[in-house]
Design a protein around this motif. Structure first.
Motif, short mmCIF file in Angstrom:
data_model
loop_
_atom_site.label_atom_id
_atom_site.label_comp_id
_atom_site.label_asym_id
_atom_site.label_seq_id
_atom_site.Cartn_x
_atom_site.Cartn_y
_atom_site.Cartn_z
N SER A 126 0.83 -1.21 0.00
CA SER A 126 0.00 0.00 0.00
C SER A 126 0.86 1.26 0.00
CB SER A 126 -0.89 0.01 1.24
OG SER A 126 -0.09 0.19 2.40
N ALA A 127 0.24 2.37 -0.42
CA ALA A 127 0.93 3.66 -0.37
C ALA A 127 1.30 4.01 1.07
CB ALA A 127 0.03 4.74 -0.97
N HIS A 128 0.49 3.58 2.01
CA HIS A 128 0.76 3.82 3.43
C HIS A 128 2.08 3.17 3.84
CE1 HIS A 128 -0.92 3.54 7.82
NE2 HIS A 128 -0.23 4.65 7.63
N THR A 129 2.21 1.88 3.51
CA THR A 129 3.46 1.16 3.81
C THR A 129 4.64 1.79 3.08
OG1 THR A 129 2.41 -0.97 4.30
CG2 THR A 129 4.67 -1.05 3.46
N LEU A 130 4.46 2.03 1.79
CA LEU A 130 5.58 2.54 0.99
C LEU A 130 5.99 3.94 1.46
CD1 LEU A 130 7.35 1.48 -1.20
CD2 LEU A 130 5.78 2.37 -2.91
N GLY A 131 4.99 4.76 1.81
CA GLY A 131 5.28 6.10 2.29
C GLY A 131 6.14 6.09 3.55
N ASP A 177 12.87 -7.27 0.99
CA ASP A 177 13.02 -6.79 2.36
C ASP A 177 12.06 -7.59 3.24
OD1 ASP A 177 13.09 -5.36 4.76
OD2 ASP A 177 13.04 -3.39 3.77
N VAL A 178 12.58 -8.30 4.24
CA VAL A 178 11.68 -9.03 5.15
C VAL A 178 11.76 -8.49 6.58
CG1 VAL A 178 11.48 -11.08 3.74
CG2 VAL A 178 13.31 -10.98 5.40
N TRP A 179 12.21 -7.23 6.72
CA TRP A 179 12.00 -6.55 8.00
C TRP A 179 10.48 -6.36 8.17
CZ3 TRP A 179 15.61 -3.20 11.04
CH2 TRP A 179 16.95 -3.48 10.77
N GLU A 180 10.01 -6.40 9.39
CA GLU A 180 8.56 -6.26 9.59
C GLU A 180 8.02 -4.94 9.03
OE1 GLU A 180 7.59 -6.97 13.70
OE2 GLU A 180 7.48 -9.12 13.37
N HIS A 181 8.83 -3.88 9.04
CA HIS A 181 8.32 -2.59 8.56
C HIS A 181 7.96 -2.65 7.07
CE1 HIS A 181 12.81 -1.38 7.93
NE2 HIS A 181 12.30 -1.63 6.75
N ALA A 182 8.47 -3.66 6.35
CA ALA A 182 8.18 -3.79 4.92
C ALA A 182 6.75 -4.28 4.67
CB ALA A 182 9.18 -4.75 4.27
N TYR A 183 6.14 -4.93 5.65
CA TYR A 183 4.84 -5.56 5.38
C TYR A 183 3.82 -5.48 6.50
CZ TYR A 183 6.99 -9.44 8.01
OH TYR A 183 7.61 -10.20 8.97
N TYR A 184 4.23 -5.06 7.70
CA TYR A 184 3.35 -5.23 8.85
C TYR A 184 2.04 -4.45 8.75
CZ TYR A 184 2.60 -7.45 13.29
OH TYR A 184 2.12 -8.28 14.27
N GLN A 193 0.31 -7.60 8.65
CA GLN A 193 0.59 -7.96 10.04
C GLN A 193 1.66 -9.05 10.08
OE1 GLN A 193 -2.98 -7.68 9.06
NE2 GLN A 193 -2.33 -5.55 9.28
N ASN A 194 1.38 -10.19 10.74
CA ASN A 194 2.42 -11.21 10.88
C ASN A 194 2.50 -12.18 9.69
OD1 ASN A 194 -0.09 -12.24 11.54
ND2 ASN A 194 0.76 -13.81 12.88
N ARG A 195 1.72 -11.94 8.63
CA ARG A 195 1.68 -12.90 7.53
C ARG A 195 2.77 -12.62 6.50
NH1 ARG A 195 -3.27 -10.83 7.86
NH2 ARG A 195 -3.24 -10.19 5.67
N ARG A 196 4.01 -12.84 6.90
CA ARG A 196 5.15 -12.56 6.03
C ARG A 196 5.05 -13.34 4.72
NH1 ARG A 196 11.54 -13.35 7.70
NH2 ARG A 196 11.03 -11.79 9.29
N GLY A 197 4.57 -14.58 4.81
CA GLY A 197 4.46 -15.42 3.62
C GLY A 197 3.53 -14.84 2.57
#
Ligand code: MN3
Length: 235
Positions: A58-63, A199-206, A210-214
């Motif tokens: 999302s733009a929110h995450t990317l921002g 990037d698999v730091w949590e900030h990349a997807y949380y 949330q916790n669904r990295r996969g």
């Protein structure tokens, strides 16, 4: 910043801090032209709009990821390098000169994270995924058997990285490999050439997953991964 004398160049720490404060004030007023004290590393522009990777990212995450996290790494790198022997070095040289040195961990981490994030943005693109270009596909099939097997290995590396880090497609000698690295580390420090990264730091997807990295990893591999960028890096 620690008290190591190399962080202060020819200044004593007190003079260094006073000079830094003065320069910060001058910069805030816009009065200092680019020079020895000016920040040498700039935050590169994103290669697409911050909404271009939605809905996968999302733009929110990317921002936040670009505007806060990536920017902070660049700012911290510039702060830590200012006035030291590292101030005028290109980014890759800062990384090479500080890798594995406990007394330079702050500088290494911020330099490597600056590099990793610039590389990560280019590893993604709107309407990515799909079939790699023929020249890359051939190399992938030679190394992994199939594109699907390569993607599976990338996903396993991304999911298997305990805690923060990165999954990479890299060139090791003349062989394609999937590798994972922890925290700020990157294949350059092992003599490998990175081709693309996740990037698999949590900030990349949380914020989105949330916790669904996969779910994040598989969506990125299917819809955003930039095989053309990997091919260009293969050179
Ligand atoms: Mn990140």
């Amino acid at each position: 910043m620690n008290n190591h004398p190399e962080n202060t160049g020819h200044f004593g720490r007190r003079e260094f801090l006073a000079a830094s404060a003065g320069i910060a004030a001058t910069l805030a007023l816009g009065g200092l032209s680019r020079g020895a004290w000016a920040a040498p590393h700039a935050l590169p522009a994103l290669p697409y709009a911050d909404s271009a990777l939605a809905p996968v990212i999302s733009a929110h995450t990317l921002g936040f990821h670009y505007g806060k996290h990536h920017k902070a790494y660049v700012d911290n790198l510039n702060k830590l390098a200012a006035g030291t022997e590292y101030a005028d070095l290109p980014l890759e040289k800062v990384i090479a000169a500080t890798a594995g040195r406990a007394d330079k961990a702050g500088l290494f981490n911020n330099a490597a994270q600056t590099w990793n994030h610039t590389f990560y943005w280019k590893s993604l693109r709107p309407n990515g995924g799909g079939e790699p270009p023929a020249a890359l596909k051939q190399r992938i099939e030679a190394a992994f058997g199939s594109v699907e097997a390569c993607k599976k290995e990338l996903a396993a590396a991304a999911m298997g990285q305990f805690g923060s880090g990165w999954a990479w497609l890299a060139l090791d000698g003349d062989r394609l490999r999937v590798v994972k690295t922890g925290n700020a580390d990157l294949p350059l420090t092992s003599g490998m050439k990175p081709l693309l990264t996740l990037d698999v730091w949590e900030h990349a997807y949380y914020l989105d997953y949330q916790n669904r990295r996969g779910d994040y990893v598989n969506a990125v591999l299917d819809k955003l991964i930039n095989w053309e960028f990997a091919l260009r890096n293969l050179g």
